[in-house]
Design an enzyme around this catalytic site. Structure first.
Site, PDB file in Angstrom:
ATOM      1  N   ARG A 106       0.862  -1.184   0.000  1.00 37.61           N
ATOM      2  CA  ARG A 106       0.000   0.000   0.000  1.00 37.61           C
ATOM      3  C   ARG A 106       0.902   1.239   0.000  1.00 37.61           C
ATOM      4  O   ARG A 106       0.750   2.147   0.809  1.00 37.61           O
ATOM      5  CB  ARG A 106      -0.964  -0.010   1.185  1.00 37.61           C
ATOM      6  CG  ARG A 106      -0.356  -0.217   2.561  1.00 37.61           C
ATOM      7  CD  ARG A 106      -1.395   0.018   3.662  1.00 37.61           C
ATOM      8  NE  ARG A 106      -0.847  -0.192   4.993  1.00 37.61           N
ATOM      9  CZ  ARG A 106      -0.971  -1.315   5.698  1.00 37.61           C
ATOM     10  NH1 ARG A 106      -1.611  -2.356   5.170  1.00 37.61           N
ATOM     11  NH2 ARG A 106      -0.457  -1.400   6.914  1.00 37.61           N
ATOM     12  N   MET A 107       1.852   1.235  -0.924  1.00 37.36           N
ATOM     13  CA  MET A 107       2.865   2.285  -0.967  1.00 37.36           C
ATOM     14  C   MET A 107       2.256   3.671  -1.159  1.00 37.36           C
ATOM     15  O   MET A 107       2.653   4.627  -0.506  1.00 37.36           O
ATOM     16  CB  MET A 107       3.875   2.006  -2.082  1.00 37.36           C
ATOM     17  CG  MET A 107       4.551   0.633  -1.993  1.00 37.36           C
ATOM     18  SD  MET A 107       5.488   0.373  -0.477  1.00 37.36           S
ATOM     19  CE  MET A 107       6.909   1.407  -0.780  1.00 37.36           C
ATOM     20  N   PHE A 109       1.998   5.549  -4.241  1.00 34.95           N
ATOM     21  CA  PHE A 109       2.712   6.414  -5.190  1.00 34.95           C
ATOM     22  C   PHE A 109       3.774   7.269  -4.499  1.00 34.95           C
ATOM     23  O   PHE A 109       3.916   8.468  -4.781  1.00 34.95           O
ATOM     24  CB  PHE A 109       1.751   7.333  -5.949  1.00 34.95           C
ATOM     25  CG  PHE A 109       0.919   6.665  -7.018  1.00 34.95           C
ATOM     26  CD1 PHE A 109       1.119   5.348  -7.376  1.00 34.95           C
ATOM     27  CD2 PHE A 109      -0.071   7.378  -7.682  1.00 34.95           C
ATOM     28  CE1 PHE A 109       0.345   4.741  -8.368  1.00 34.95           C
ATOM     29  CE2 PHE A 109      -0.851   6.793  -8.671  1.00 34.95           C
ATOM     30  CZ  PHE A 109      -0.644   5.477  -9.015  1.00 34.95           C
ATOM     31  N   SER A 169      -4.036   1.563  -9.676  1.00 38.32           N
ATOM     32  CA  SER A 169      -3.503   1.236  -8.354  1.00 38.32           C
ATOM     33  C   SER A 169      -4.621   1.321  -7.321  1.00 38.32           C
ATOM     34  O   SER A 169      -5.398   2.279  -7.324  1.00 38.32           O
ATOM     35  CB  SER A 169      -2.382   2.202  -7.974  1.00 38.32           C
ATOM     36  OG  SER A 169      -2.047   2.051  -6.602  1.00 38.32           O
ATOM     37  N   LYS A 211      -2.498   0.796 -17.934  1.00 39.82           N
ATOM     38  CA  LYS A 211      -2.384  -0.321 -16.992  1.00 39.82           C
ATOM     39  C   LYS A 211      -3.729  -0.514 -16.307  1.00 39.82           C
ATOM     40  O   LYS A 211      -4.257   0.414 -15.694  1.00 39.82           O
ATOM     41  CB  LYS A 211      -1.287  -0.052 -15.962  1.00 39.82           C
ATOM     42  CG  LYS A 211      -0.973  -1.273 -15.091  1.00 39.82           C
ATOM     43  CD  LYS A 211       0.334  -1.088 -14.334  1.00 39.82           C
ATOM     44  CE  LYS A 211       0.751  -2.371 -13.621  1.00 39.82           C
ATOM     45  NZ  LYS A 211       2.089  -2.247 -13.001  1.00 39.82           N
ATOM     46  N   THR A 241      -2.196  -4.809  -9.308  1.00 35.51           N
ATOM     47  CA  THR A 241      -2.451  -5.691  -8.164  1.00 35.51           C
ATOM     48  C   THR A 241      -3.954  -5.816  -7.897  1.00 35.51           C
ATOM     49  O   THR A 241      -4.754  -5.034  -8.401  1.00 35.51           O
ATOM     50  CB  THR A 241      -1.757  -5.150  -6.909  1.00 35.51           C
ATOM     51  OG1 THR A 241      -2.225  -3.807  -6.663  1.00 35.51           O
ATOM     52  CG2 THR A 241      -0.250  -5.129  -7.085  1.00 35.51           C
ATOM     53  N   GLY A 262       2.090 -11.173  -6.999  1.00 34.54           N
ATOM     54  CA  GLY A 262       2.787 -12.442  -6.870  1.00 34.54           C
ATOM     55  C   GLY A 262       1.958 -13.611  -7.372  1.00 34.54           C
ATOM     56  O   GLY A 262       0.952 -13.449  -8.064  1.00 34.54           O
TER      57      GLY A 262
END
Length: 333
Positions: A106-107, A109, A169, A211, A241, A262
């Protein structure tokens, strides 16, 4: 070598291990690096040396471009980058689910801003195919979001081989709404108009890529591809994701908020890729990403319609040998 380092890295906090690994790349001996000889791919007006590239997210600011290039990628995608630098979400915000070869992030950006990325790219020696992934700042509301994308597009145009529009995202509030109807059509219309101006200004055409999320309905994906075809977008990256946790239920960290990537993402993202292939045929280049951690999973993406591939989480678990294994395996087919 990575197999020896991995147990040590996995004892560290995931984000610290991420930063340390990128730093170590600069100091690895020359014999560790290799140039991959693969089957060239002609797509979006570019010639890719082989099919395997690096997904966005690993090097957000272009600080490690030359080091990453030595690992043998066919192409590298930097970002996501926004007009202004931002710190992203509070830490901890990156979690491994080692039992499933998965990551939750949960970066938000986090990046130093588009001007810093451009300066890093200009100072690098890398001459290969470079994608730059652009997004909006967190505080920018949806009605002004197009301004952020246009700003970044203008800044990176002369330094990118292609530019990816990240509207999928799950870690920026409401961002995925930009994939819907009028928002999406208006964004692509403005970017296409700007693309024509910039191509005339710089004397070269830089393709636009979208994306997409794996969590959209089949109907939404169909609506998106109709708009993508309408505005001449040349590539789709499938996928970002997922917010789903069905594949990792009851595993440690599985309840953490954020996007899951993943191995558990493989089936969902490949289904999305297969649908997109039905919708766009050969009119749009499809780039498959999500769950690729072996030659077999790479083949599955290609069979579903991908012309190109990207890896990220698989690289965390398998190391740079994954690139060699896939490229050499595809060469043998």
């Amino acid at each position: 070598m990575y197999s020896l380092l991995r147990p040590l890295l996995f004892r560290l906090d995931a984000e610290k291990a991420h930063s340390l690994t990128l730093s170590l790349l600069h100091y690895l001996p020359g014999f560790y690096f290799r140039k991959m000889a693969g089957q060239p791919v002609h797509a979006m007006g570019l010639v890719f040396p082989h099919q395997v590239g690096l997904a966005a997210g690993l090097d957000k600011n272009g600080e490690h471009l030359d080091a990453l290039a030595k690992l043998g990628f066919s192409f590298i995608e930097l970002g996501t980058v926004t007009p202004k630098g931002q710190t992203g979400n509070p830490k901890p915000r990156l979690f491994r689910i080692a039992e499933a070869n998965a990551i939750i992030n949960r970066m938000g950006f986090n990046n130093s801003g588009v001007d810093v990325l451009v300066e890093n790219v200009k100072s690098a020696n890398y001459k290969g195919i470079l994608g730059i992934n652009i997004g909006k700042n967190k505080e920018t509301n949806l009605n002004q979001a197009a301004d952020d994308y246009l700003y970044c597009f203008r800044k990176v145009y002369d330094h990118a081989s292609y530019v990816t529009i990240n509207i999928s995202s799950p870690n920026t509030p409401d961002l995925r709404q930009l994939q819907q109807g009028d928002y999406f059509a208006e964004l692509l219309a403005q970017l296409q108009k700007e693309q024509i101006k910039l191509a005339d200004q710089y004397g070269r055409h830089v393709p636009l890529v979208v994306k997409v999320s794996p969590d959209e309905t089949d109907e939404t994906l169909k609506q998106m591809t109709d708009i993508i075809l309408q505005y001449g977008i040349e590539g789709i990256i499938a996928t970002n994701t997922t917010c789903s946790r069905e594949m990792v239920k009851n595993l440690p960290c599985s309840e953490e908020q954020g996007g899951l990537s993943g191995r558990p993402l493989m089936e969902l993202s490949t289904r999305c890729l297969r649908l997109l292939k039905q919708y766009v045929g050969n009119d749009v280049t499809l780039i498959g990403v999500g769950g690729i951690d072996s030659l077999e999973s790479a083949k599955d993406k290609i069979n579903a319609g991908a012309s190109l591939l990207q890896v990220y989480s698989g690289l965390v678990y398998k190391g740079p040998e994954l690139i060699h294994d896939i490229v050499s395996g595809l060469n043998a087919v």
